[in-house]
Design an enzyme around this catalytic site. Structure first.
Site, PDB file in Angstrom:
ATOM      1  N   SER A  36      52.843   7.287 -11.138  1.00  0.00           N
ATOM      2  CA  SER A  36      53.122   6.152 -10.433  1.00  0.00           C
ATOM      3  C   SER A  36      54.329   6.528  -9.304  1.00  0.00           C
ATOM      4  CB  SER A  36      54.474   5.475 -11.399  1.00  0.00           C
ATOM      5  OG  SER A  36      54.965   4.543 -10.598  1.00  0.00           O
ATOM      6  N   PHE A 102      43.716  -6.580  -0.103  1.00  0.00           N
ATOM      7  CA  PHE A 102      43.965  -5.192  -0.137  1.00  0.00           C
ATOM      8  C   PHE A 102      45.401  -4.563  -0.019  1.00  0.00           C
ATOM      9  CE2 PHE A 102      44.195  -1.365   2.978  1.00  0.00           C
ATOM     10  CZ  PHE A 102      43.478  -0.374   2.299  1.00  0.00           C
ATOM     11  N   PHE A 116      41.207  -3.143  -3.741  1.00  0.00           N
ATOM     12  CA  PHE A 116      40.737  -4.034  -3.217  1.00  0.00           C
ATOM     13  C   PHE A 116      40.142  -5.268  -4.025  1.00  0.00           C
ATOM     14  CE2 PHE A 116      37.620  -6.673  -0.748  1.00  0.00           C
ATOM     15  CZ  PHE A 116      38.423  -6.988   0.509  1.00  0.00           C
ATOM     16  N   LEU A 224      36.086  10.200  15.058  1.00  0.00           N
ATOM     17  CA  LEU A 224      36.628  11.430  14.645  1.00  0.00           C
ATOM     18  C   LEU A 224      37.998  11.640  14.353  1.00  0.00           C
ATOM     19  CD1 LEU A 224      34.310  13.614  17.066  1.00  0.00           C
ATOM     20  CD2 LEU A 224      33.654  12.939  14.540  1.00  0.00           C
ATOM     21  N   GLY A 225      38.734  10.449  14.192  1.00  0.00           N
ATOM     22  CA  GLY A 225      40.081  10.471  13.785  1.00  0.00           C
ATOM     23  C   GLY A 225      40.796  10.970  15.315  1.00  0.00           C
ATOM     24  N   GLY A 228      38.896  12.092  18.359  1.00  0.00           N
ATOM     25  CA  GLY A 228      38.103  11.112  19.269  1.00  0.00           C
ATOM     26  C   GLY A 228      36.864  10.601  18.617  1.00  0.00           C
ATOM     27  N   GLY A 256      40.137   1.975  12.657  1.00  0.00           N
ATOM     28  CA  GLY A 256      38.654   1.902  12.929  1.00  0.00           C
ATOM     29  C   GLY A 256      38.206   0.484  13.410  1.00  0.00           C
ATOM     30  N   ASP A 257      38.780  -0.527  12.789  1.00  0.00           N
ATOM     31  CA  ASP A 257      38.388  -1.969  13.173  1.00  0.00           C
ATOM     32  C   ASP A 257      38.657  -2.094  14.648  1.00  0.00           C
ATOM     33  OD1 ASP A 257      37.570  -2.355  10.368  1.00  0.00           O
ATOM     34  OD2 ASP A 257      39.625  -3.208   9.854  1.00  0.00           O
TER      35      ASP A 257
END
Length: 327
Positions: A36, A102, A116, A224-225, A228, A256-257
């Site tokens: 927790s 989420f 989720f 690639l975070g 790039g 990412g969205d």
């Protein structure tokens, strides 16, 4: 031409843990895991991959069509999206389930634990694309993002049958989907989106090599975070671009969205793949610097300045004519 964005519609419950999850995990005892974490704050934000992308497209002046299922508690969320240029008239409203949720905790290293609840998302399988297309016009693309797996499969099959160009973006569902499902979701896509880890998961679960995957999709875009993005096309040079400069990372959910939204907006503008990736990276920068997936704001001048700063004046001059619709 229209741009249909199909995927989960959800609210995000985002918490921050000041320590490191790794300090509380005993590798030898992971099969008995029970931990927790005392979190420092709670933010309840709008989310879901499809609205996140639609919001980004709307911020860049496009009019995307949201395709998904939500509960009767979607009313306020609908108003928010419509105020930001999103067509929500084709969202299916469940009469028995809440909108998906989420729940995510992020530690000081940006590691995350998340859960989720699908809720109304399960009814996405009941949505047919053809009646939507009849109202909004032939789609330039149908993006099929993480959603109810049967809904994702139905939308993919309908795109194949009706000749709608589709973009495969299975993302979170890759962890749960078997190889046969994943093969059906990506085969024949005009564009395949994934991050670097997901690209390896796709290879492992489908049994296809990287070369075979590329032969089955038109373009493979891999984020690639902080490094790039990479763009692959069969028999074409690889495009590798750095992330936007001078980014102060605060919370990674929805990054990412946002990249996908920026990428698709630039593709709709017709400025090419390299510029599309650059616009995607700049839009993603706004999200990672903000808590919540749809809380960022910018003017056309501010956005253009970041494109210039990160990718130079030529990139900025190519993008500038398309930012006039930004409010």
């Amino acid at each position: 031409m229209s741009l249909l964005i199909a995927g989960s519609i959800a609210t995000d419950h985002l918490m921050t843990f000041g320590g490191k999850f790794a300090d509380s995990l005993v590798v030898e005892q992971l099969d008995k895991l029970s931990v927790s974490f005392l979190v420092e704050d709670l933010e309840i934000r709008r989310g879901g991959v499809a609205p996140n992308m639609c919001f980004g497209l709307g911020r860049l002046g496009l009019k995307p069509v949201l395709v998904g299922a939500a509960g009767e508690d979607f009313a306020d969320y609908r108003s928010w999206l419509e105020r930001h240029g999103v067509d929500c008239s084709h969202v299916r409203i469940s009469d028995s389930r809440h909108t998906a949720r989420f729940v995510c905790t992020t530690d000081s290293t940006m590691a995350q634990f998340a859960s989720f609840y699908p809720g109304a998302m399960a009814e996405a399988r009941l949505i047919e694309l053809e009646p939507i297309v009849a109202e909004v016009g032939e789609p330039e693309y149908v993006l099929i993002g993480a959603d109810d797996p049967d809904g994702m499969l139905r939308h993919t099959e309908e795109c194949r049958q009706r000749g709608y160009p589709f973009i495969a973006d299975p993302s979170q569902q890759l962890a749960f989907g078997e190889g046969d499902l994943i093969r059906q979701l990506i085969d024949g896509a005009t564009i395949l989106f994934s991050n670097e880890y997901e690209s390896h998961m796709i290879e492992k679960k489908t049994g296809w090599s990287a070369e075979e995957i590329l032969s089955r999709v038109g373009t493979q875009v891999t984020t690639l975070g902080a490094e790039g993005v990479q763009i692959l096309r069969a028999s074409q040079p690889t495009i590798t671009l750095p992330a936007a400069k001078n980014v102060t990372a605060l919370e990674p959910t929805g990054v990412g969205d946002a990249f996908r939204a920026g990428f698709l907006a630039a593709i709709a503008w017709g400025v090419g793949l390299e510029r599309a990736a650059q616009v995607g990276c700049v839009l993603a920068a706004y999200v990672v610097e903000t808590v919540g997936t749809q809380e960022y704001t910018f003017t056309a001048e501010q956005f253009l300045a970041r494109v210039d700063e990160s990718y130079g004046p030529e990139a900025a001059s190519n993008v500038a004519p398309h930012l006039t619709a930004i409010s």
